[in-house]
Design a protein around this motif. Structure first.
Motif, mmCIF file in Angstrom:
data_model
loop_
_atom_site.group_PDB
_atom_site.id
_atom_site.type_symbol
_atom_site.label_atom_id
_atom_site.label_comp_id
_atom_site.label_asym_id
_atom_site.label_seq_id
_atom_site.Cartn_x
_atom_site.Cartn_y
_atom_site.Cartn_z
ATOM 1 N N SER A 72 -42.133 3.460 -10.322
ATOM 2 C CA SER A 72 -43.069 4.354 -11.005
ATOM 3 C C SER A 72 -42.509 4.831 -12.335
ATOM 4 C CB SER A 72 -43.360 5.569 -10.124
ATOM 5 O OG SER A 72 -42.175 6.355 -9.992
ATOM 6 N N ASP A 73 -43.398 5.318 -13.181
ATOM 7 C CA ASP A 73 -42.969 5.886 -14.463
ATOM 8 C C ASP A 73 -41.998 7.039 -14.248
ATOM 9 O OD1 ASP A 73 -44.584 4.087 -15.736
ATOM 10 O OD2 ASP A 73 -46.210 5.513 -16.135
ATOM 11 N N ASN A 74 -42.212 7.773 -13.159
ATOM 12 C CA ASN A 74 -41.340 8.916 -12.877
ATOM 13 C C ASN A 74 -39.910 8.453 -12.624
ATOM 14 O OD1 ASN A 74 -41.089 11.850 -12.329
ATOM 15 N ND2 ASN A 74 -40.502 11.136 -10.295
ATOM 16 N N SER A 75 -39.749 7.396 -11.829
ATOM 17 C CA SER A 75 -38.400 6.889 -11.557
ATOM 18 C C SER A 75 -37.793 6.230 -12.786
ATOM 19 C CB SER A 75 -38.444 5.896 -10.386
ATOM 20 O OG SER A 75 -38.668 6.586 -9.170
ATOM 21 N N VAL A 76 -38.625 5.591 -13.598
ATOM 22 C CA VAL A 76 -38.134 5.030 -14.863
ATOM 23 C C VAL A 76 -37.557 6.146 -15.735
ATOM 24 C CG1 VAL A 76 -38.840 3.945 -17.044
ATOM 25 C CG2 VAL A 76 -39.652 3.015 -14.861
ATOM 26 N N ARG A 77 -38.267 7.289 -15.754
ATOM 27 C CA ARG A 77 -37.803 8.434 -16.553
ATOM 28 C C ARG A 77 -36.446 8.942 -16.036
ATOM 29 N NH1 ARG A 77 -38.865 12.500 -19.904
ATOM 30 N NH2 ARG A 77 -38.223 14.601 -19.320
ATOM 31 N N ILE A 78 -36.333 9.087 -14.724
ATOM 32 C CA ILE A 78 -35.072 9.584 -14.144
ATOM 33 C C ILE A 78 -33.939 8.615 -14.453
ATOM 34 C CG2 ILE A 78 -33.881 10.085 -11.970
ATOM 35 C CD1 ILE A 78 -36.609 11.144 -10.921
ATOM 36 N N LEU A 79 -34.222 7.316 -14.357
ATOM 37 C CA LEU A 79 -33.208 6.297 -14.655
ATOM 38 C C LEU A 79 -32.775 6.384 -16.118
ATOM 39 C CD1 LEU A 79 -31.814 4.148 -12.963
ATOM 40 C CD2 LEU A 79 -33.590 2.519 -13.654
ATOM 41 N N ALA A 80 -33.750 6.626 -16.990
ATOM 42 C CA ALA A 80 -33.441 6.734 -18.419
ATOM 43 C C ALA A 80 -32.597 7.973 -18.718
ATOM 44 C CB ALA A 80 -34.741 6.783 -19.220
ATOM 45 N N LEU A 81 -32.778 9.018 -17.903
ATOM 46 C CA LEU A 81 -32.045 10.277 -18.103
ATOM 47 C C LEU A 81 -30.798 10.381 -17.224
ATOM 48 C CD1 LEU A 81 -35.111 12.709 -18.234
ATOM 49 C CD2 LEU A 81 -33.563 12.194 -20.141
ATOM 50 N N GLN A 82 -30.339 9.255 -16.702
ATOM 51 C CA GLN A 82 -29.249 9.296 -15.717
ATOM 52 C C GLN A 82 -28.006 10.000 -16.246
ATOM 53 O OE1 GLN A 82 -27.072 5.311 -15.125
ATOM 54 N NE2 GLN A 82 -29.104 4.645 -15.766
ATOM 55 N N ASP A 83 -27.695 9.825 -17.542
ATOM 56 C CA ASP A 83 -26.504 10.489 -18.082
ATOM 57 C C ASP A 83 -26.634 12.009 -18.021
ATOM 58 O OD1 ASP A 83 -25.352 8.079 -18.570
ATOM 59 O OD2 ASP A 83 -25.806 8.038 -20.718
#
Length: 732
Positions: A72-83
């Motif tokens: 989902s877009d939500n998990s993509v966002r979390i992955l992008a903000l992993q740092d």
């Protein structure tokens, strides 16, 4: 060979406090001088996952590479903000453990925590949290942050993950062992690997001969079997036992022999005597006696209950022992605005039991045929206080949650008096029945001893259904009790039920109206609706024909048997009420929307309520009862007054008067009366101080007064005494 015991609670139960079963068992083993170590693997797995290293490993999981295109877009966002998550996680966890309070100021700013979909709730919750302090608001924001990461884990790593349960669907109503067995024969998940790594280090360090797994809920079952499976494979000489709430209710007709590929023993009900016998058998060449124990014998599942020994009395089981548990590392979260649920998840509570079983033991929806409810045995108040003082020294915590089915009013009174007598400062709460014993003065006494909240079953707010449930209360009585607690400053939470057999649509609507009025008047502060579920060991489950329901199936499974599917003779789809009941309650708890017509909460047509709009108000408007109960106990919670004398003259006559000046925590006040009565009253207050061992009855006080004076009733109902009764003079 000496038995060395290792006890665990498998993932997951609560983040903020350990589930107490292992502490109870360790406390009992202390009385036998059997060495034991315990661990809450739930909190240990969470702390491993939700750490800087844990998140770095999580975001590197191999399977993520193949999921990026479909998540989902939500998990993509979390992955992008992993740092950002990796940078902030250790600070947030430390803050939620109470070790880093200044971080609250940062968390409450918009640019500190990375935000995903859970933060979408904030706009609608702003009004609810607007009055919160910085610490509480930060806790809530930090909780949303953790839930965002949890959502990512569920979607991308392990669909069965949950903070307070794991793979719960595999344990809930699992008549067959097949699905769970198949899951256990699949490759271990990422969460499994974290769990088993922690378990491995503990088993190698402790080297137990007996490994005990407490399984309180369906959400602990899968990980319990995973732990047992790993130990069987790597340390086959260790014997493994299961006990706890799940087997006690679900596994009473267990017959699937595959279960014993994982466990050697499964015990039911009180675990102390079964465990003592297991230990004796492990140290003996002959397996002679067992108590309520399933095991495999000659390739078949057998239930052995051949011991004639009586179960241990509550006074003999020892004080729960919380040593070994990571008490300073539990996480306080604020998930939702429900005040009682917040108490569950925020703060550390020492858990104790006032009484084994339920003193009422009649409610028809409850598993009253099982020993943990039907065998009632209270613990003496002085022993309870001893255990409380031991736990305060051991844990450094003065908060207590008494986990009774329903705490007995007489024992609550005795406990409160003992706490006050010992001058110990504690905070406590428990579950009750809303019965008439909870007078205004008893509620004040409980509050004075540290009671801050009670929860109780209003269930269906309909007198017909309360009678069918055999609840032993009426809606009017519940209203009076909730008022007494509320006016004493004790928060009240009500368990609410819908869909009880034969419940009509009209009764559901009327029940909601009762609840609306209780909140509007302000005598209920918290509540929760749940849909009726039929269980095998309740009167409804055992005698469905008496309650107008038909079981959908009579077949008994080979694994778990408790929840029963049924058909209600009314044919009503009770599920349709779920959203409206919960949405209305959410608003009532925040003091709004009382003026809404009940129809507005539902998207389908409902009948108008038949309850008058002032039903609860009228129930509370009865005149005070001026009758005197001779056996009532009389207690003075205040201090001894300073005294001064003066003369009063009227129409040529004069007499001596007394002024008594009292100081309590909030104010100073005075009362005046003639010297003779005043001197007698000062001496009485000395004698009935709560710190005294002897408690005087009203009859004793009346008799003593009337040896020197007349008309005790005139004094007892006089204005000076009325002032003292409003302050610190309690009749309980």
């Amino acid at each position: 060979m000496e038995t060395n015991v290792f006890i665990i609670t498998p993932p997951f139960t609560q983040l903020n406090t350990p589930y107490p079963a292992s502490a109870y068992i360790k406390g009992f083993l202390n009385t036998l001088t059997v060495p034991a170590v315990q661990a809450d693997l739930g909190i240990e797995v969470i702390l491993e996952l939700f750490s800087k290293d844990g998140l770095q490993n999580l975001f590197k999981v191999e399977s993520l590479k193949f999921k990026v295109a479909v998540i989902s877009d939500n998990s993509v966002r979390i992955l992008a903000l992993q740092d950002e998550y990796i940078k902030t996680i250790d600070g947030v966890i430390s803050f939620l453990q109470g070790k880093n309070p200044t971080l609250a100021l940062q968390i409450c700013q918009d640019d500190y925590l990375p935000e995903a979909s859970r933060f979408d709730q904030l706009e609608e919750l702003d009004w609810a949290f607007g009055t919160m302090g910085t610490q509480d608001k930060a806790k809530h924001l930090a909780t949303l942050y953790l839930e965002d990461i949890s959502d990512f884990i569920v979607e991308c790593i392990d669909e069965n993950f949950g903070f307070s349960r794991y793979a719960e669907r595999l344990g809930r109503s699992a008549n067959s062992f097949n699905e769970l067995y198949d899951a256990l024969n699949k490759e271990t998940t990422y969460i499994d690997k974290v769990l088993l790594s922690i378990l491995k280090s503990k088993i190698e360090m402790i080297q137990p001969s007996l490994f005990l797994i407490s399984v309180p809920f369906p959400g602990n079952l899968y990980s319990a079997f995973r732990c047992a499976q790993w130990v069987k494979e790597h340390f086959p000489s260790i014997k493994i036992g299961m006990g706890g709430g799940f087997p006690n209710t679900e596994l009473r007709s267990l017959s699937d022999k595959r279960v014993f590929e994982f466990f050697d023993y499964i015990t039911l009900d009180d675990g102390e005597l079964p465990l003592k016998l297991l230990i004796e058998n492990l140290n003996s060449t002959s397996d002679s006696e067992y108590k309520r124990t399933f095991l495999l014998e000659n390739g078949e599942v057998v239930y052995k209950n051949n011991s004639k020994k009586a179960d241990f009395k509550q006074a003999e089981v020892g004080t729960p022992d919380y040593s070994d548990l990571l008490l300073d590392k539990y996480i306080s979260v604020i998930e939702i605005v429900n005040p009682m649920h917040r108490m569950w998840s925020d703060g550390r509570w020492n858990k104790l039991t006032m009484a084994h079983g339920c003193y009422w033991g009649k409610c028809t929806f409850c598993d009253i045929s099982l020993d943990y409810i039907k065998l009632y045995e209270p613990v003496a108040a002085n022993l309870l206080c001893d255990r409380m003082e031991e736990l305060i020294v051991q844990t450094g915590q003065t908060g207590f949650h008494f986990v009774d089915e329903a705490a007995p009013p007489a024992l609550m009174r005795a406990l409160a008096l003992e706490i006050l007598r010992r001058k110990i400062s504690v905070t406590w709460w428990t579950n009750i029945r809303f019965e008439k014993s909870f007078s205004k003065d008893l509620c004040l006494l409980l509050k004075a001893s540290g009671c801050i909240a009670v929860s109780g079953g209003l269930e269906v707010a309909s007198d017909r259904l309360l009678k069918l449930i055999d609840k032993g209360v009426t809606v009017e009585q519940v209203a009076k009790v909730t008022r007494n607690f509320t006016e004493a400053g004790v928060m009240v939470h009500a368990y609410l039920m819908y869909g009880y057999p034969t419940q009509t649509v009209q009764e559901t609507v009327d029940s909601l109206e009762m609840v609306r009025q209780l909140f509007e008047i302000g005598i209920l502060q918290s509540g929760f609706w749940h849909q009726f579920a039929m269980t095998a060991h309740s009167p409804v489950g055992m005698y469905p024909e008496k309650f107008g329901v038909v079981k959908e199936t009579e077949a008994i499974g080979t694994f778990a048997n408790n929840d029963i599917n049924f058909i209600d003779s009314t044919g009503i789809d009770h599920e349709q009420f779920s959203f409206g009941l919960k949405k209305s309650l959410y608003n009532f708890m925040h003091g709004i929307c009382f003026e809404y017509p009940l129809q507005d909460w539902f998207e389908f047509k409902i009948p108008k309520t038949k309850i008058s709009e002032d039903f609860i108000f009228n129930a509370l408007s009865e005149e005070n009862d001026f009758s005197m109960q001779p056996n009532s106990k009389v207690v003075w919670l205040g201090g001894i007054p300073s005294v001064s004398y003066f003369k009063k003259t009227k129409k040529g006559s004069s007499w001596e008067m007394m002024t008594m000046t009292f100081h309590d925590k909030k104010e100073t006040y005075s009362v005046q009366m003639n010297k003779e009565h005043g001197d007698w009253l000062v001496e009485l207050l000395h004698n009935i101080k709560v710190s005294n061992t002897k408690i005087h009855t009203l009859q004793e006080i009346k008799s003593e007064f009337e040896t020197a004076f007349e008309d005790f009733e005139l004094l007892w109902f006089s204005k000076p005494l009325a002032i003292l009764k409003e302050a610190n003079l309690l009749i309980i």
